[in-house]
Every structure is written in C-alpha cells, then in structure tokens.
Design an enzyme around this catalytic site. Structure first.
Site, short mmCIF file in Angstrom:
data_model
loop_
_atom_site.label_atom_id
_atom_site.label_comp_id
_atom_site.label_asym_id
_atom_site.label_seq_id
_atom_site.Cartn_x
_atom_site.Cartn_y
_atom_site.Cartn_z
N ASN A 50 -32.62 11.95 -5.02
CA ASN A 50 -31.52 11.82 -6.20
C ASN A 50 -30.47 12.18 -6.09
O ASN A 50 -29.93 13.70 -6.38
CB ASN A 50 -32.46 10.66 -7.29
CG ASN A 50 -33.37 12.40 -7.77
OD1 ASN A 50 -33.34 12.80 -7.33
ND2 ASN A 50 -33.93 11.25 -8.71
N GLU A 52 -27.29 11.23 -9.10
CA GLU A 52 -26.99 10.64 -9.63
C GLU A 52 -25.87 10.24 -10.01
O GLU A 52 -24.95 10.83 -9.77
CB GLU A 52 -28.10 10.82 -11.23
CG GLU A 52 -29.65 10.83 -10.66
CD GLU A 52 -29.93 10.95 -12.21
OE1 GLU A 52 -29.28 11.27 -13.04
OE2 GLU A 52 -31.84 10.59 -12.24
N CYS A 61 -31.22 6.65 -4.62
CA CYS A 61 -32.77 7.11 -4.74
C CYS A 61 -32.52 8.44 -3.27
O CYS A 61 -31.70 7.93 -2.50
CB CYS A 61 -33.21 6.01 -4.75
SG CYS A 61 -33.53 4.87 -5.58
N GLU A 63 -35.46 8.29 -1.19
CA GLU A 63 -35.60 7.75 0.05
C GLU A 63 -33.78 7.21 1.36
O GLU A 63 -33.98 6.81 2.05
CB GLU A 63 -36.52 6.67 -0.53
CG GLU A 63 -37.70 7.19 -0.66
CD GLU A 63 -37.74 7.13 -1.78
OE1 GLU A 63 -36.86 6.98 -2.73
OE2 GLU A 63 -38.71 6.75 -2.75
N CYS A 97 -35.85 0.58 -2.30
CA CYS A 97 -35.58 1.77 -1.36
C CYS A 97 -36.59 0.60 -0.62
O CYS A 97 -37.00 0.93 0.96
CB CYS A 97 -36.58 2.28 -1.33
SG CYS A 97 -35.21 4.08 -2.72
N1 THU Z 1 -36.02 7.82 -8.19
C1 THU Z 1 -35.98 7.95 -6.88
O1 THU Z 1 -35.24 8.81 -6.36
N2 THU Z 1 -36.92 7.18 -5.59
C2 THU Z 1 -37.71 6.49 -6.69
O2 THU Z 1 -38.56 5.61 -5.58
C3 THU Z 1 -37.91 6.19 -7.65
C4 THU Z 1 -36.26 6.94 -8.55
C5 THU Z 1 -34.58 8.30 -8.59
C6 THU Z 1 -33.61 7.19 -9.39
C7 THU Z 1 -32.96 8.30 -10.17
O3 THU Z 1 -32.32 9.38 -9.58
C8 THU Z 1 -34.21 8.58 -11.11
O4 THU Z 1 -35.25 8.70 -9.94
C9 THU Z 1 -34.58 8.17 -12.40
O5 THU Z 1 -34.76 6.92 -12.11
#
Ligand code: THU
Length: 134
Positions: A50, A52, A61, A63, A97
């Site tokens: 992920n 941000e 995310c 995925e 995702c």
């Molecule tokens: N996140 C993911 O990378 N994958 C997911 O399926 C759910 C959420 C990340 C997004 C964000 O950076 C952090 O988790 C908190 O939501």
C-alpha cells in the site's frame, strides 16, 4: 473459469512474496502495512504494497499496486493473489480491490494471511458475487 486452488508450495511462495512486499509499505498515516503478491499463469509473481498519500483518498492498496504493476508490464492471465497484514485475523481485500482484481484476473484464488501465521484461502467469486462486468 472457476479458480483453481494452489499447491501448498505455491501458496507458501506467494505468501512469502506478499510478506516481503509488506516491508515496503508506505503507510505513514494508517500505520497499517499491507503486502500483496499476484501469481501470473506463467509463474511470475508481481508484488505490491500500500502507498498512502497526504491527500488520503489517493492512497493505493497493496492489491491494486500488484495488479497495476503486472498489467503495465504486459502480463495477462493470473492464478492467485496473496494478501498479508499484521492484523490478528486475515484481512480480506477491500471492495475497490475486489472489483479491480475481477476486472483483470476474473475468478482467481485469494490467500489471506497474517505475519503471525494465520491463513485462509478462498476465491474471488466468493468475495465478490455477481461482479460487475461491462
Ligand atoms: N489497504 C490495502 O492495502 N488493502 C486492502 O485490501 C485494505 C486496505 C490499505 C489502504 C491503507 O493504506 C491502509 O490499508 C488502511 O486502510
């Protein structure tokens, strides 16, 4: 075509790749580090974490990072995705995702694991019934 489950060796390799990718998460706001690994039909593995943004809604995310990496490299045809977090229980892919995975991979195996060793395997069709398709 329905998702085919992975061999234990394939699953371990994919989870290890997602665990390594998680180390590269850029998550200074949520501190929730996620790693993903996408297995192509040809055996290649694409890792994602992920990423941000200070403008929170722009966050990507793990995925989708993995999917976009693979697609942008010209790869088509996938077998499975693994998602690893540091949560107590396995975390399933978010709704956005799930749709993007369906768009590009259709019904693949989905492995959800934690750094603590918990693991679940399911399919994308189970997580996203009646998926939207144009
Ligand atoms: N996140 C993911 O990378 N994958 C997911 O399926 C759910 C959420 C990340 C997004 C964000 O950076 C952090 O988790 C908190 O939501």
């Amino acid at each position: 075509m329905a998702a085919r489950s992975l061999t234990p060796e394939e699953r371990d390799t994919l989870v290890a790749a997602a665990t390594a990718a998680r180390e590269r998460a850029a998550a200074p706001y949520s501190h929730f580090h996620v790693g993903a690994a996408l297995l192509a039909e040809d055996g290649r593995i694409f890792q994602g974490c992920n990423v941000e943004s200070a403008s929170y809604g722009l966050t990507n995310c793990a995925e989708r990072t993995a999917v976009f990496k693979a697609i942008s490299e010209g790869v088509r045809g996938f077998r499975a995705v693994a998602v690893v977090t540091g949560a107590d229980e396995p975390t399933s892919p978010c709704g956005a995702c799930r749709q993007v995975l369906w768009d590009q991979c259709r019904d693949i195996a989905v492995v959800m694991a934690t750094t603590g060793g918990a693991l679940e395997e399911t399919t994308l069709a189970t997580l996203l019934p009646r998926a939207f398709e144009l």
